[in-house]
Design an enzyme around this catalytic site. Structure first.
Site, PDB file in Angstrom:
ATOM      1  CG  PHE A 128       2.334   9.208  -3.049  1.00  0.00           C
ATOM      2  CD1 PHE A 128       1.347  10.158  -2.949  1.00  0.00           C
ATOM      3  CD2 PHE A 128       2.844   8.643  -1.879  1.00  0.00           C
ATOM      4  CE1 PHE A 128       0.859  10.549  -1.705  1.00  0.00           C
ATOM      5  CE2 PHE A 128       2.367   9.037  -0.640  1.00  0.00           C
ATOM      6  CZ  PHE A 128       1.376   9.988  -0.552  1.00  0.00           C
ATOM      7  CE  LYS A 129      -2.918   9.202  -0.619  1.00  0.00           C
ATOM      8  NZ  LYS A 129      -2.573  10.393  -1.385  1.00  0.00           N
TER       9      LYS A 129
END
Ligand SMILES: *Cc1c(COP(=O)(O)O)cnc(C)c1O
Length: 497
Positions: A112-113
């Site tokens: 998700f970064k």
């Protein structure tokens, strides 16, 4: 929209200043001084936009010194279809028991970064321009695994920047390591630190606070900057996906417009769940924000023990390494908001944390926090069992971090009887943590290399994400390992990039 430090709100700065500088000079984190509300008109517009449009609209509420055209341009580039495997940047997958999996891992590094770190280089380079900065920005990143690769991918070959990533030798998965050491680009460097994530993070902090280092870099036309979630430019892009998920759920009939949802987030540095909290303050109808931790359950204790934060405890290496953290930096921002922007109070608490490793939040402030949040934790065994059950019962494959959130959510639902539809943040592709996922499914792994992708596909029939499959053909470029006491010696590497 103005920004102030959590530890001194007397000086107001612009969004671009906050993003260009990362952390405030007093050590505090930049925060907006109010929450912009989403109007009925905004909701109508959001419903009909794609993810890129939703992102630009939400960012525009906070980054008022950027034009709508600028933000739309960045969103189009950051979330380009060819980077996120199509136009559905952050899809929501409905499962049984009220679970709505918000998949945040379709980007180039499969965690998700990417949702923030594909956007940050655009925001940062523009912020440098807007604030008149002419030096090269040297991004230093301490990573527990996923941030490092996502930052390398976002910043490689970005004009006016260099990036150096430090990861703990003992703290990342083989796939995460391979992703980092094979990174391409002229302006990148990757260094392994002997120790765990907190060791790597403290070592990097030493570079940031060393005056001689700063002066030396300045002479050579360089400045230090950060891509960790203490930077507002990291946090702001994360708010949009909770709002986007809600729009999708309304469209699918999972919830009526205005109806409430719960949001459960697997948490480490408290950035991702804080973005959900901010979305709620903007008007997203949220009942409870559920903070999920692994065996490093310092946050669960904080929420369950009346606001007592205590990092003086054993540190565990778990199968969800991106959550192996004892100092959750972004909690500082929550304290600031929940105390009605009481900078003196936050500065005092953070000093206690720095000196003694603990603090206690006053009862009135904690009462406000408690009304928004619930929390829980689970160990590796429970996460393993959750991965297996989710696959066997619902044919849904999830990674170890997401499994922690699913388990904590199910415990919450059983404990409270609250059946409000829940968004569960799915933060990494299961293929990033192959060994644990394969073992959870009863398989075995002989080699800890790229061939494990095929083993997992063989067990499940699920194809590996293309960026991970592509690692097979890549050669490692970086093999440097240093002691944390030698960290300052690595700064010279920046000059050669
Ligand atoms: C970084 C990360 C987390 C923790 O997110 P925070 O914003 O630090 O709370 C959870 N899961 C994965 C896969 C991550 O990479």
């Amino acid at each position: 929209m103005e920004y102030v430090s959590t530890r001194d709100k007397s000086r107001k700065v612009s969004a671009s200043y906050a993003i260009a500088n990362g952390i405030a000079p007093d050590g505090g984190l930049y925060c907006p001084t109010s929450f912009p509300a989403l109007t009925a008109e905004d909701w109508h517009a959001l419903a009909n936009l794609d993810y890129k449009g939703r992102s630009a609209l939400v960012l525009g509420k906070f980054l008022t010194d950027f034009s709508g055209e600028e933000l739309a341009d960045y969103a189009a580039k950051a979330y380009a279809d060819d980077k996120f495997g199509g136009a559905d940047t952050a899809p929501v997958v409905a499962l049984g028991g009220g679970k709505h999996m918000l998949e945040l891992w379709h980007g180039p590094t499969c965690a998700f970064k990417d949702m923030a770190l594909q956007m940050l280089p655009h925001l940062l380079t523009a912020s440098l321009r807007k604030t008149g900065e002419t030096r090269t920005a040297c991004i230093l990143v301490a990573t527990s695994g996923d941030t490092g690769k996502a930052a390398l991918d976002g910043f490689h070959d970005v004009e006016g920047t260099k990036i150096m990533v430090y990861y703990p030798v003992d703290g990342v998965s083989p796939m995460q390591k391979l992703q980092m050491v094979t990174q391409e680009g002229k302006n990148v460097e990757v260094v392994a630190i002997r120790g765990n994530f907190d060791d790597a993070q403290s070592a990097v902090k030493r570079i940031f606070t060393d005056e001689t280092v700063r002066e030396g870099l300045d002479k050579d036309g360089m400045m230090l900057s950060s891509a960790n979630s203490i930077n507002w430019g990291r946090l702001a892009p994360q708010i949009a996906y909770y709002i986007s998920a809600y729009c999708d759920m309304v469209k699918n009939g999972a919830v009526k417009m205005g109806g409430k949802i719960n949001i459960c987030v697997p948490t480490g540095n408290f950035g991702n769940i804080l973005a959900a909290y901010i979305a709620k303050q903007m008007g997203l109808p949220v009942n409870k924000l559920i903070c999920a931790s692994n065996r490093n359950n310092v946050l669960t204790d904080f929420f369950k023990k009346g606001g007592s934060y205590d990092k003086n405890r054993d540190f565990y290496t778990t199968t969800s390494p991106s959550m192996d953290i004892l100092i959750s930096s972004n909690l500082e921002r929550l304290l600031f908001f929940a105390s009605d922007y009481d900078d003196k109070l936050v500065a005092a608490l953070m000093e206690q944390l720095a000196k003694g490793g603990s603090y206690q939040v006053a009862a009135d402030v904690f009462a406000k926090i408690e009304s928004d949040f619930d929390a829980g934790c689970c160990d590796d065994a429970a996460a393993t069992q959750t991965i297996r059950e989710l696959w066997e019962n619902e044919h849904y494959l999830c990674d170890t971090h997401t499994a922690v959130a699913v388990r904590v959510y199910e415990d919450y639902r059983a404990r409270t009887g609250d059946t409000t539809p829940a968004v569960i943040a799915s933060t990494a592709s299961p293929f990033k943590f192959c060994r644990s996922v394969i073992e959870a499914l009863g398989g075995t792994l002989e080699k800890d290399d790229v061939s494990q992708l095929d083993v997992l596909t063989g067990l499940t029939g699920v194809p590996a994400p293309a960026p991970l499959a592509a690692l097979a053909g890549k050669t490692p470029r970086f093999d440097r390992v240093v002691d944390k006491t030698d960290i300052l010696s690595t700064v010279g590497l920046l000059r050669d990039l």
